[in-house]
Design an enzyme around this catalytic site. Sequence first.
Site, PDB file in Angstrom:
ATOM      1  N   ARG A  69       0.842  -1.200   0.000  1.00 60.53           N
ATOM      2  CA  ARG A  69       0.000   0.000   0.000  1.00 60.53           C
ATOM      3  C   ARG A  69       0.869   1.240   0.000  1.00 60.53           C
ATOM      4  O   ARG A  69       2.010   1.213   0.420  1.00 60.53           O
ATOM      5  CB  ARG A  69      -0.908   0.029   1.241  1.00 60.53           C
ATOM      6  CG  ARG A  69      -2.076  -0.936   1.171  1.00 60.53           C
ATOM      7  CD  ARG A  69      -2.943  -0.824   2.412  1.00 60.53           C
ATOM      8  NE  ARG A  69      -3.583   0.470   2.500  1.00 60.53           N
ATOM      9  CZ  ARG A  69      -3.524   1.267   3.573  1.00 60.53           C
ATOM     10  NH1 ARG A  69      -2.847   0.913   4.635  1.00 60.53           N
ATOM     11  NH2 ARG A  69      -4.143   2.421   3.564  1.00 60.53           N
ATOM     12  N   LYS A 126       3.577  -6.544  11.942  1.00 66.88           N
ATOM     13  CA  LYS A 126       2.773  -6.874  10.762  1.00 66.88           C
ATOM     14  C   LYS A 126       2.978  -8.326  10.337  1.00 66.88           C
ATOM     15  O   LYS A 126       4.099  -8.779  10.130  1.00 66.88           O
ATOM     16  CB  LYS A 126       3.157  -5.940   9.629  1.00 66.88           C
ATOM     17  CG  LYS A 126       2.285  -6.079   8.423  1.00 66.88           C
ATOM     18  CD  LYS A 126       2.017  -4.738   7.823  1.00 66.88           C
ATOM     19  CE  LYS A 126       1.444  -4.867   6.441  1.00 66.88           C
ATOM     20  NZ  LYS A 126       1.013  -3.593   5.934  1.00 66.88           N
ATOM     21  N   ARG A 161      -1.518   5.669  13.346  1.00 64.61           N
ATOM     22  CA  ARG A 161      -0.384   5.316  14.232  1.00 64.61           C
ATOM     23  C   ARG A 161      -0.811   5.579  15.665  1.00 64.61           C
ATOM     24  O   ARG A 161      -1.522   6.552  15.924  1.00 64.61           O
ATOM     25  CB  ARG A 161       0.829   6.201  13.918  1.00 64.61           C
ATOM     26  CG  ARG A 161       1.512   5.725  12.674  1.00 64.61           C
ATOM     27  CD  ARG A 161       2.779   6.509  12.377  1.00 64.61           C
ATOM     28  NE  ARG A 161       2.851   6.711  10.943  1.00 64.61           N
ATOM     29  CZ  ARG A 161       3.522   7.656  10.334  1.00 64.61           C
ATOM     30  NH1 ARG A 161       4.214   8.531  11.048  1.00 64.61           N
ATOM     31  NH2 ARG A 161       3.534   7.748   9.035  1.00 64.61           N
TER      32      ARG A 161
HETATM   33  C1  BTN Z   1       0.473  -3.720   2.392  1.00 63.37           C
HETATM   34  O1  BTN Z   1       1.272  -2.818   2.116  1.00 63.37           O
HETATM   35  O2  BTN Z   1       0.162  -3.961   3.560  1.00 63.37           O
HETATM   36  C2  BTN Z   1      -0.135  -4.551   1.304  1.00 63.37           C
HETATM   37  C3  BTN Z   1       0.760  -5.695   0.902  1.00 63.37           C
HETATM   38  C4  BTN Z   1       0.135  -6.588  -0.159  1.00 63.37           C
HETATM   39  C5  BTN Z   1       1.114  -7.619  -0.683  1.00 63.37           C
HETATM   40  C6  BTN Z   1       0.464  -8.617  -1.581  1.00 63.37           C
HETATM   41  S1  BTN Z   1       1.515  -9.995  -1.937  1.00 63.37           S
HETATM   42  C7  BTN Z   1       0.397 -10.548  -3.143  1.00 63.37           C
HETATM   43  C8  BTN Z   1      -0.064  -9.318  -3.907  1.00 63.37           C
HETATM   44  N1  BTN Z   1       0.882  -8.975  -4.939  1.00 63.37           N
HETATM   45  C9  BTN Z   1       1.465  -7.797  -4.726  1.00 63.37           C
HETATM   46  O3  BTN Z   1       2.301  -7.267  -5.483  1.00 63.37           O
HETATM   47  N2  BTN Z   1       1.012  -7.267  -3.584  1.00 63.37           N
HETATM   48  C10 BTN Z   1       0.018  -8.111  -2.962  1.00 63.37           C
END
Ligand code: BTN
Length: 330
Positions: free
Chosen positions: A126, A191, A325
């Site tokens: 994100r 996380k 946060r």
């Molecule tokens: C975040 O930042 O919390 C979201 C992370 C999401 C990662 C997943 S892994 C599978 C899918 N492919 C990606 O490139 N991103 C999501």
Amino acid sequence: MMRASSCVGHCMLSLLKLLQDGRFHSGEALGASLGVSRAAVWKQLQALEADYGVVLHRVRGRGYRLEQPVLLLDAKQINAAENAPGWPVSVLPTTDSTNAEAMRRLALESPPFAVTAERQTAGRGRRGRAWVSPFGENLYYSLVLRVDSGVAQLEGVSLVVGLAIAQAVRSFGVERVGLKWPNDVLVGGRKLAGILLELSGDPADVCHLIIGVGVNVNMSQGCQPIDQPWTSMRTELGVPVDRNCLAVVLGQQLEHYLALHSEVGFAGLMAEWEANHLWQGREVHLHAADNAIAGVVLGVNATGAIRLSVDGQERVFSGGELSLRLCDDS
Ligand code: BTN
């Protein structure tokens, strides 16, 4: 004997399957199992390291072994599982991002379908962040769904995906798992999993939703440079987790919660989401670009927006670029 040039890709995966036990295998034995020469094995081992980021140990007289044993993802096993969800899951050895690959596949495949990979070279998080995605350790899962009655039906869907992940992870014994608005899955402030929803097509017409889920499964601390506190299922449980089982259970939970969401909307799942929210009643700062608003978390509303008490007044905030946060942490 197979020619070296015809062995690429298929041979690399077969080699990995032979090596996944983490024991030593001689070049000769590997070649004999695959029906190729020792030179072809050597070439493919180099490609494994370069293309898949796999770490190999070579010891003269003993042969080759993986630094870490790995249980590879297996599409046949995932798709044949009892109670497998109603969409096919494919497994790639490596890709840039399973979300990006899922979007490309829309030209060839009809949704629903899911794409997973052993490794992502450009995993997306994100707010423009990267998602660290080493080979064979975690789950990178992207589910594609068709959206044909407008994007309004997607309100709160990313929060519901969080509930599905939390339930899936809990069923493996990770007890302290909870959610942080909007899309984080945490254990004790660290996380464990993230969610990235992306749309493909015209949101005013027929479009597709890509639900990207990244779960830290067997990744161990210390070897990955990640810019926020994180944990993995293995760290929490003290034992490695079978990613094939997790892929099945995650699929089941996604199917269950997405069906509930289309039936009752987020309004019907709000109470359950709040019960899983780790920061209910906590003092937080809500960050948007350069601004930060201080408040106390009251909960969420029927669209999935966060409700804060700000100077004694209830205010509601929504948007993918916002993040919370804890005041104590800032
Ligand atoms: C975040 O930042 O919390 C979201 C992370 C999401 C990662 C997943 S892994 C599978 C899918 N492919 C990606 O490139 N991103 C999501």
